[in-house]
Design an enzyme around this catalytic site. Structure first.
Site, mmCIF file in Angstrom:
data_model
loop_
_atom_site.group_PDB
_atom_site.id
_atom_site.type_symbol
_atom_site.label_atom_id
_atom_site.label_comp_id
_atom_site.label_asym_id
_atom_site.label_seq_id
_atom_site.Cartn_x
_atom_site.Cartn_y
_atom_site.Cartn_z
ATOM 1 N N CYS A 51 0.824 -1.211 0.000
ATOM 2 C CA CYS A 51 0.000 0.000 0.000
ATOM 3 C C CYS A 51 0.857 1.260 0.000
ATOM 4 O O CYS A 51 0.526 2.252 -0.650
ATOM 5 C CB CYS A 51 -0.941 0.008 1.206
ATOM 6 S SG CYS A 51 -2.128 -1.342 1.220
ATOM 7 N N ARG A 128 -7.891 -4.303 -3.163
ATOM 8 C CA ARG A 128 -7.420 -3.169 -3.967
ATOM 9 C C ARG A 128 -8.388 -2.964 -5.128
ATOM 10 O O ARG A 128 -8.338 -3.688 -6.118
ATOM 11 C CB ARG A 128 -6.009 -3.452 -4.499
ATOM 12 C CG ARG A 128 -5.000 -3.690 -3.410
ATOM 13 C CD ARG A 128 -3.591 -3.834 -3.965
ATOM 14 N NE ARG A 128 -2.744 -4.432 -2.949
ATOM 15 C CZ ARG A 128 -2.245 -3.773 -1.895
ATOM 16 N NH1 ARG A 128 -2.523 -2.489 -1.742
ATOM 17 N NH2 ARG A 128 -1.497 -4.390 -1.009
#
Length: 214
Positions: A51, A128
């Site tokens: 991330c 995601r």
């Protein structure tokens, strides 16, 4: 579970689910960005390695997206305090200042409205996901990735440019299209259109597949 909190899969071509949320830039609503395109993306958790690389990568393309009239918005189910601490850490340790707001979605209301919670990927984290919302608030495209793999920024840029090109010129874009490449002319719908199409000067491989330069 209340109906509004159920994990839903949004539908391309329909209005994107409205939301109001607290972010690292203060409270905001999706409708605040009418007239702009929005790329809404989720990440599994703050202070995680993949991330972090993605936030840096999104920052790298933020200026180009802004020139395309696109607002970036991030999201995870962490708190605003966690988001702020993570953003501060990225600035201090990696020298990158995150320019876009990040939604704090502790109650998972936004995540569930956008189908970001996939049980087998972990019930306490968003996958995601990337949602492309046009200036009218219509969901135009979406891409889902597993938690283990980061996203491709060139593809995100390519897709937003392809969507905007289709809107402006009334065309489609072929596989692997890049700005400057030829586009696909919409296929004819009647025999008369077929005959006319073959005389209009396009680069035609067959009556249903014609290209042009814009």
């Amino acid at each position: 579970m209340e109906p509004e909190e159920q994990n839903r899969m949004p539908v391309i071509g329909e209005p994107a689910p409205e939301f109001e949320a607290l972010t690292t830039h203060g409270p905001l609503k999706l409708s605040d960005f009418k007239g702009k395109w929005v790329i809404l993306f989720s990440h599994p958790a703050d202070f995680t390695p993949v991330c972090t690389t993605e936030f840096i990568a999104f920052t790298d393309i933020a200026d180009e997206l802004a020139r395309l009239n696109v607002q970036l918005i991030g999201l995870s189910i962490d708190s605003v305090h966690s988001h702020l601490a993570w953003v501060r850490s990225i600035k201090e340790k990696m020298g990158v200042e995150i320019p876009f707001p990040v939604i704090a979605d502790l109650d998972m209301k936004v995540a569930r409205r956008y189908g970001m919670i996939h049980g087998k990927e972990g019930t306490t984290a968003t996958i995601r996901a990337v949602f492309f919302i046009d200036e009218r608030g219509i969901l135009r495209a979406m891409i889902y990735y597993p938690a283990s793999n980061g996203r491709s920024m060139p593809e995100i840029l390519r897709l937003i440019k392809a969507l905007q090109t289709s809107d402006v010129h009334g065309v489609a874009t072929p596989a692997n299209w890049q700005p400057g490449d030829k586009v696909v002319v919409p296929a004819p719908k009647t025999p008369a259109e077929i005959e006319r199409r073959l005389k209009e000067g396009y680069e035609c491989k067959d009556w249903y597949l014609c290209f042009k330069q814009i």
